[in-house]
Design a protein around this motif. Structure first.
Motif, PDB file in Angstrom:
ATOM      1  N   ARG A 174     -10.825  -7.711  -4.273  1.00  0.00           N
ATOM      2  CA  ARG A 174     -11.237  -8.624  -3.188  1.00  0.00           C
ATOM      3  C   ARG A 174     -11.157 -10.072  -3.639  1.00  0.00           C
ATOM      4  O   ARG A 174     -10.664 -10.939  -2.905  1.00  0.00           O
ATOM      5  CB  ARG A 174     -12.652  -8.257  -2.749  1.00  0.00           C
ATOM      6  N   SER A 190     -16.420  -5.038   6.110  1.00  0.00           N
ATOM      7  CA  SER A 190     -15.901  -3.661   6.033  1.00  0.00           C
ATOM      8  C   SER A 190     -15.391  -3.162   7.375  1.00  0.00           C
ATOM      9  O   SER A 190     -14.470  -2.354   7.428  1.00  0.00           O
ATOM     10  CB  SER A 190     -16.997  -2.724   5.509  1.00  0.00           C
ATOM     11  N   GLU A 195     -11.963  -5.716   3.641  1.00  0.00           N
ATOM     12  CA  GLU A 195     -12.699  -4.954   2.630  1.00  0.00           C
ATOM     13  C   GLU A 195     -12.329  -3.475   2.683  1.00  0.00           C
ATOM     14  O   GLU A 195     -12.238  -2.878   3.760  1.00  0.00           O
ATOM     15  CB  GLU A 195     -14.207  -5.120   2.842  1.00  0.00           C
ATOM     16  N   PHE A 196     -12.112  -2.903   1.494  1.00  0.00           N
ATOM     17  CA  PHE A 196     -11.687  -1.503   1.431  1.00  0.00           C
ATOM     18  C   PHE A 196     -12.312  -0.864   0.196  1.00  0.00           C
ATOM     19  O   PHE A 196     -11.794  -0.956  -0.899  1.00  0.00           O
ATOM     20  CB  PHE A 196     -10.155  -1.422   1.370  1.00  0.00           C
ATOM     21  N   TYR A 197     -13.505  -0.268   0.398  1.00  0.00           N
ATOM     22  CA  TYR A 197     -14.214   0.430  -0.677  1.00  0.00           C
ATOM     23  C   TYR A 197     -14.352  -0.430  -1.930  1.00  0.00           C
ATOM     24  O   TYR A 197     -14.023  -0.007  -3.034  1.00  0.00           O
ATOM     25  CB  TYR A 197     -13.527   1.755  -0.979  1.00  0.00           C
ATOM     26  N   GLY A 198     -14.835  -1.650  -1.720  1.00  0.00           N
ATOM     27  CA  GLY A 198     -15.068  -2.560  -2.823  1.00  0.00           C
ATOM     28  C   GLY A 198     -13.866  -3.412  -3.197  1.00  0.00           C
ATOM     29  O   GLY A 198     -14.001  -4.389  -3.937  1.00  0.00           O
ATOM     30  N   SER A 201      -7.496  -4.466   1.288  1.00  0.00           N
ATOM     31  CA  SER A 201      -6.261  -3.782   1.646  1.00  0.00           C
ATOM     32  C   SER A 201      -5.385  -4.649   2.534  1.00  0.00           C
ATOM     33  O   SER A 201      -5.816  -5.093   3.612  1.00  0.00           O
ATOM     34  CB  SER A 201      -6.580  -2.470   2.374  1.00  0.00           C
ATOM     35  N   LYS A 204      -4.626  -2.739   5.783  1.00  0.00           N
ATOM     36  CA  LYS A 204      -5.708  -2.817   6.767  1.00  0.00           C
ATOM     37  C   LYS A 204      -5.607  -4.106   7.584  1.00  0.00           C
ATOM     38  O   LYS A 204      -5.905  -4.112   8.780  1.00  0.00           O
ATOM     39  CB  LYS A 204      -7.058  -2.734   6.062  1.00  0.00           C
ATOM     40  N   GLU A 227      -8.961  12.829   8.754  1.00  0.00           N
ATOM     41  CA  GLU A 227      -9.401  12.600   7.382  1.00  0.00           C
ATOM     42  C   GLU A 227      -8.375  13.100   6.375  1.00  0.00           C
ATOM     43  O   GLU A 227      -8.186  12.507   5.307  1.00  0.00           O
ATOM     44  CB  GLU A 227     -10.744  13.297   7.151  1.00  0.00           C
ATOM     45  N   LYS A 232      -8.262   7.179   4.151  1.00  0.00           N
ATOM     46  CA  LYS A 232      -9.495   6.394   4.294  1.00  0.00           C
ATOM     47  C   LYS A 232      -9.374   5.260   5.313  1.00  0.00           C
ATOM     48  O   LYS A 232     -10.248   4.413   5.406  1.00  0.00           O
ATOM     49  CB  LYS A 232      -9.966   5.845   2.947  1.00  0.00           C
TER      50      LYS A 232
END
Length: 482
Positions: A174, A190, A195-198, A201, A204, A227, A232
């Motif tokens: 990030r 998020s 933001e992408f799991y900390g 992306s 995204k 899923e 994710k």
């Protein structure tokens, strides 16, 4: 209507995978439908010198990226009737290969994203549609909606973002992306940020900020909202499902034409006798036992778990008991390369593996093979099965993504079907399906029917180009109404 493609690779300038085939072929089909299409690429050192030498210099600009202020030159060339704009910065793009520079990739393609938008001001007219491809251009829709929203001429540009493979997302720290974008926390939430799991992306960003999203087959468009296949990002994709369309890829039927392919031993169209002559020529070239009666199975692929190579390895002893030959071309994961190397040594004269990529050899494998094997665990679209069908090689595929949309399993009772397919990603199911295909291969009448079914369908871009046209015109109408 003016369409600008922004992508990290395109045929025939530079290629590492199927993205280049799409970005090289789709503009030609759109141009035939009356669109003014331009493709914007980095000016890589790997682009053939005869192309870069022919490019015309249009001007330059500067790009602010992190703490750097970097030069970007703009060059224009026309290749195969398509206009290409090459963005020049040797620090980022004159390297030994296209990708694989770790965290530097973030800066390289953040620069490219900024540079695409900065260079629009060097053009005579702004595009109506800016069509971005994969994570390398994911930041462009974000920047257009935020950083460039108030610049004259930018407000009316509409964006389309195409997902070619959701697995490759351009995920970086990030802090790194914040620095490169000179952005605060507001872009990194998020729910509606990067933001992408900390981490953060680039993919995204494209999914959130583009006006419309496409991916490369209808089945994959549905799969990535689950899923199992969503990597994710399935929640984001479900939220944007109304803007997501699956449009199956085509192939350039002028490039992939066994009647005019210079790489083949014998040109052919539907002649089985001439196809067999290509088989015996390849057998001789690769050190296989020369016998036109032996069914030859071809594989041209990255050696990766995604591509189902572990299934091939597990099924290999029983598969080779069927008295077949196997010709494999590709490279990838070291463990899978080692497995294929050991297998080729175990079956001399019956199995051959060529490591790396060779375009001419790939074409000869398509032309020589009777069956073409693609046991992919997931496959957004896949072009190889389409090329195989064009070269009258019968595909055996797993029912996923674009493979499911383009290969219909043969039904001996109705006579319909252009290949063979299986559901569960197991060696057992793959082997059962290959054996079933071999049963029909030994039935001259049934095999002729399967080949005829494959020959009926057109695998070019015409149908897909019509779908993109509807998408573009709908977006342009929204822009005018706005």
């Amino acid at each position: 209507m003016k369409i600008l493609f922004a992508a990290s690779e395109a045929m025939p300038l530079v290629k590492t995978g199927g993205l280049a085939d799409v970005v090289g072929a789709l503009p030609k089909s759109l141009a035939k439908r009356g669109f003014d299409v331009t493709v914007m690429l980095p000016k890589y050192g790997e682009i053939p010198k005869e192309i870069t030498d022919s490019a015309v210099y249009l001007g330059y600009t500067f790009v602010n990226i992190g703490w750097r202020r970097q030069y970007c030159g703009l060059f224009e060339c026309v290749v195969d009737g398509v206009r290409f704009l090459l963005l020049d910065n040797e620090y980022y793009f004159k390297r030994g290969y296209l990708y694989g520079y770790g965290e530097e990739e973030a800066e390289r393609f953040a620069f490219f994203s900024f540079a695409v938008l900065e260079c629009l001001e060097l053009l005579d007219e702004m595009p109506d549609i800016l069509h971005c491809h994969d994570w390398q251009t994911g930041l462009i829709p974000l920047l257009l909606r935020t950083r460039y929203a108030n610049r004259p001429g930018y407000r009316d540009i509409r964006t389309v973002y195409t997902i070619h493979n959701l697995q490759y997302q351009g995920v970086f720290s990030r802090g790194l992306l914040q620095d490169l974008l000179a952005a605060g926390d507001e872009l990194f939430s998020s729910d509606d940020g990067l933001e992408f799991y900390g981490a953060a992306s680039c993919m995204k960003a494209g999914l959130l900020y583009a006006d419309k999203l496409t991916t490369v087959s209808p089945t994959y468009a549905n799969e990535i909202q689950t899923e199992e296949y969503g990597e994710k990002l399935e929640g984001v994709l479900r939220r944007r499902s109304g803007d997501l369309t699956g449009i199956v890829n085509g192939i350039d039927t002028e490039v992939y034409d066994p009647m005019r392919d210079p790489h083949l031993a014998v040109p052919y169209r539907d002649s089985r006798e001439k196809k067999r002559r290509n088989k015996t020529a390849l057998q001789q070239e690769l050190g296989l036992e020369v016998d036109e009666r032996v069914p030859l199975i071809g594989v041209v692929s990255r050696m990766a778990g995604q591509k189902g190579f572990d299934l091939i390895g597990e099924a290999l002893p029983e598969l080779m008991d069927e008295h077949v030959q196997l010709a494999v071309l590709g490279s990838g994961e070291p463990r899978l390369e080692a497995m294929m190397r050991e297998a080729a040594a175990r079956y001399p004269g019956r199995m051959t593996v060529w490591f790396g990529f060779n375009e001419g050899l790939a074409r000869r494998i398509y032309a020589a093979s009777d069956l073409y094997l693609m046991p992919s665990r997931f496959e957004p679209c896949g072009l190889s099965q389409l090329i195989a069908l064009r070269y009258r090689s019968v595909p055996v595929v797993r029912e996923t993504g674009g493979l499911r949309d383009t290969v219909e399993s043969f039904n001996e009772y109705t006579g319909k079907g252009n290949g063979f397919s299986f559901g569960p990603a197991t060696a057992h199911d793959m082997l059962f399906t290959v054996k079933r295909a071999l049963t029909f291969y030994r039935d001259e009448e049934a095999w002729a029917k399967i080949l005829a079914n494959g020959a009926k369908r057109h695998y070019g871009w015409e149908t897909s180009a019509r779908e993109y046209e509807r998408l573009y015109r709908g977006l342009a109408g929204e822009a005018r109404a706005g």
